[in-house]
Design a protein around this motif. Sequence first.
Motif, PDB file in Angstrom:
ATOM      1  N   GLY A   1       1.779   2.418  -3.203  1.00 41.85           N
ATOM      2  CA  GLY A   1       0.711   2.879  -4.080  1.00 41.85           C
ATOM      3  C   GLY A   1      -0.130   1.767  -4.679  1.00 41.85           C
ATOM      4  O   GLY A   1      -0.895   2.006  -5.614  1.00 41.85           O
ATOM      5  N   ASP A   2      -0.018   0.563  -4.136  1.00 42.84           N
ATOM      6  CA  ASP A   2      -0.731  -0.579  -4.720  1.00 42.84           C
ATOM      7  C   ASP A   2      -2.193  -0.571  -4.275  1.00 42.84           C
ATOM      8  O   ASP A   2      -2.508  -0.875  -3.123  1.00 42.84           O
ATOM      9  N   GLU A   3      -3.097  -0.256  -5.206  1.00 41.16           N
ATOM     10  CA  GLU A   3      -4.535  -0.168  -4.886  1.00 41.16           C
ATOM     11  C   GLU A   3      -5.121  -1.531  -4.555  1.00 41.16           C
ATOM     12  O   GLU A   3      -5.986  -1.664  -3.699  1.00 41.16           O
ATOM     13  N   THR A   4      -4.648  -2.542  -5.276  1.00 46.46           N
ATOM     14  CA  THR A   4      -5.162  -3.894  -5.012  1.00 46.46           C
ATOM     15  C   THR A   4      -4.832  -4.309  -3.580  1.00 46.46           C
ATOM     16  O   THR A   4      -5.654  -4.906  -2.880  1.00 46.46           O
TER      17      THR A   4
ATOM     18  N   TYR B   1      -8.355  -3.469   3.275  1.00 42.11           N
ATOM     19  CA  TYR B   1      -9.682  -3.041   3.741  1.00 42.11           C
ATOM     20  C   TYR B   1     -10.561  -4.251   4.042  1.00 42.11           C
ATOM     21  O   TYR B   1     -11.185  -4.341   5.096  1.00 42.11           O
TER      22      TYR B   1
ATOM     23  N   ARG C   1      -4.341   5.792   3.785  1.00 43.01           N
ATOM     24  CA  ARG C   1      -3.936   6.130   2.414  1.00 43.01           C
ATOM     25  C   ARG C   1      -2.998   7.346   2.390  1.00 43.01           C
ATOM     26  O   ARG C   1      -2.092   7.433   1.579  1.00 43.01           O
TER      27      ARG C   1
ATOM     28  N   PHE D   1      -4.441  -2.314  -1.113  1.00 40.22           N
ATOM     29  CA  PHE D   1      -5.295  -1.549  -0.213  1.00 40.22           C
ATOM     30  C   PHE D   1      -6.682  -2.172  -0.114  1.00 40.22           C
ATOM     31  O   PHE D   1      -7.274  -2.254   0.972  1.00 40.22           O
ATOM     32  N   GLU D   2      -7.190  -2.632  -1.250  1.00 39.49           N
ATOM     33  CA  GLU D   2      -8.513  -3.296  -1.236  1.00 39.49           C
ATOM     34  C   GLU D   2      -8.462  -4.543  -0.356  1.00 39.49           C
ATOM     35  O   GLU D   2      -9.390  -4.816   0.407  1.00 39.49           O
TER      36      GLU D   2
ATOM     37  N   TYR E   1      -9.280   4.837   7.323  1.00 38.82           N
ATOM     38  CA  TYR E   1      -8.711   4.332   6.054  1.00 38.82           C
ATOM     39  C   TYR E   1      -8.218   5.464   5.160  1.00 38.82           C
ATOM     40  O   TYR E   1      -7.267   5.294   4.387  1.00 38.82           O
TER      41      TYR E   1
ATOM     42  N   VAL F   1       0.853  -1.200   0.000  1.00 39.40           N
ATOM     43  CA  VAL F   1       0.000   0.000   0.000  1.00 39.40           C
ATOM     44  C   VAL F   1       0.882   1.241   0.000  1.00 39.40           C
ATOM     45  O   VAL F   1       0.626   2.191  -0.748  1.00 39.40           O
ATOM     46  N   ALA F   2       1.947   1.202   0.778  1.00 39.52           N
ATOM     47  CA  ALA F   2       2.857   2.354   0.859  1.00 39.52           C
ATOM     48  C   ALA F   2       3.496   2.660  -0.495  1.00 39.52           C
ATOM     49  O   ALA F   2       3.919   3.793  -0.753  1.00 39.52           O
TER      50      ALA F   2
END
Lengths: 170, 435
Positions: free
Chosen positions: A16-19, A25, A58, A21-22, A54, A13-14
């Motif tokens: 920038g990986d959106e997947t 979550y 981000r 982060f999903e 959250y 996530v750090a």
Amino acid sequence: MDKRELDKCMIKVARGDETAFETLYAQTRRGIYAFIYSYLKNGEDTEDIMQEVYIRVRQNAYRYKAGTDARAWMFQIAKNLALNALKQRNRFAPLEWAEKPVHTRLHGELLDMMERTLDEEEYRIIILHVLWGYKHREIAEQLSLPTGTVTSKYKRAVDKIKKEWEDDNA
Amino acid sequence: MRNFKEQLNQELDAFVPPMSEKIKRQPIVTQTPDGGKRKESRLHRGKFGLLKYLVACSVAAAIMIGVILGVQFMPAVAPQAFGVVTLEINPAVTFLIDKENKVMKISALNTDADILLADETFYDSLTKIPVERAAKLFTEKAEKAGYLTDGKTVNLSVVAEEEKVSNDLLSACKSELNAYLENTSVNAALNALIVDVGALSEKLDVSANGFSDLVKRANELPTYSFEREIKDLNKDDLSEKYRENVSHGIYKELMEKLLTEAYERATLVNDIVKANDDIKGHGKKPGQEGGFGGDLLDDGFWEIKDKHPDDKEWDADFKGKMDEMQRLLDEYGNRFGEKPESHLELEIEKIAYSRIFPVLDVVQVWLNDFSNLVFDVVVDEILLMLPDDFAGVTEELKSVQNAGMPATKEEYIAQTKELYRLYAQYISESAGARG
């Protein structure tokens, strides 16, 4: 998701990986929600604060130090936001554990049972242990309690839930 | 009631919202190489997102080209089998044999066989070897795990397309297994027969018309019998099945065994500590006849063995104490595989097991009065109170526990296998240590 997997996820996530982060979550939302609820005792407020947690993740994931405890990091954010919200709210009308409006309370067989039978700390200890897999020592650090206190409160909480369950089903 | 954690998660799902647009709109802030901040756009779905996409497209294109050109990627048919052998002790397995009478494939026919075959090293050791040797190795494993006991009958059934093959298989298996059973301490008999396709089909619980059909059905059998049970289950049924079969079956049984062993071990450690304190106390009485006046004897038994090994210095009472201590240490070694070799090791054992007694009564009540609500809690408590790596299984059990309820069939198979493997490991190796 265990501590190591969560750490790896947070590192992604750090970057920038959106997947990632999903995934983060999906894996943490229930635990974070239940933890915040133990402070605010109100579903609507809990949702707002959870959203804020959250957003902060981000905004600040790049500050997270790899190899430390991502769970504890998220809990710290959640706790700070929840306590700030409580301070704001308590300027007006503080709600006691048993007095909150019914429509904002969480409902469910187990959730109702836990609210009926446990005090705030016992509730929080059960959430951290059951949903997050924290050991007693880790819970003690998280809640700033002695380890012995956590152990005895945890046992008391489990006995209460067990008794309540048996009484309900007798 | 469902598993506590599962129920809590399900109830929370009614309230916990999905990710909101407000969260998604917040860009993830990353760090630039020079330590500055940079906002990532949502199009960057991962560092290698675009690369992964291109690779996937290339692979798909290659497959399509291969199919168009008629290149086969999979073998058209499975290798031909020449015989089918079942071995029933309980546990029960079936072997598929090639033309050299070597094992091509093994399938478990019941849970106890699942348990033994969950050890993949063992499973692999049974393949590509003559079937009579595989049958002997499996029987040996079953004996070590406590399945083959006095009075049991080992049943072997053979079917092959050619009579000569059937006769050869039967003869080889009888010879190997009889030799094994004659040399083992267990008093068990062998019943080995050539059977027809119908009889073997019944054992495999399949419907087969003729030998070729039987071979096909045997080849289709999954490795583990529990895989047949979960074939048509959906996710909710899968969780329920796991709970019934595994977490409330084998897992509970293993927890009870670990708890019993830990309690026995803790009790014996306590007895040894008391016996050693007796010896130390004897040494601290100066001027006592036959004693070791003036010596502090901090280490007790081991210090005496080191500094005063000549038992002529010991009076009858002291000799009795030393003999009792030796007896307890030997008992500990026989039952649990190793005994403390110094006072320090004894203290370490004492500390390791000190957690057990305060919570033992509570946990035993929970295990006896078992309910879904407290299952996770009971397991957590037992795993917490046991020393790390107790009986070689606790760390792995913690991993299985942390994995939670399996969400897919693959996870179900992996977790169930792991629990079966740990169970088999515990009952074989611990039983061996205890003698």
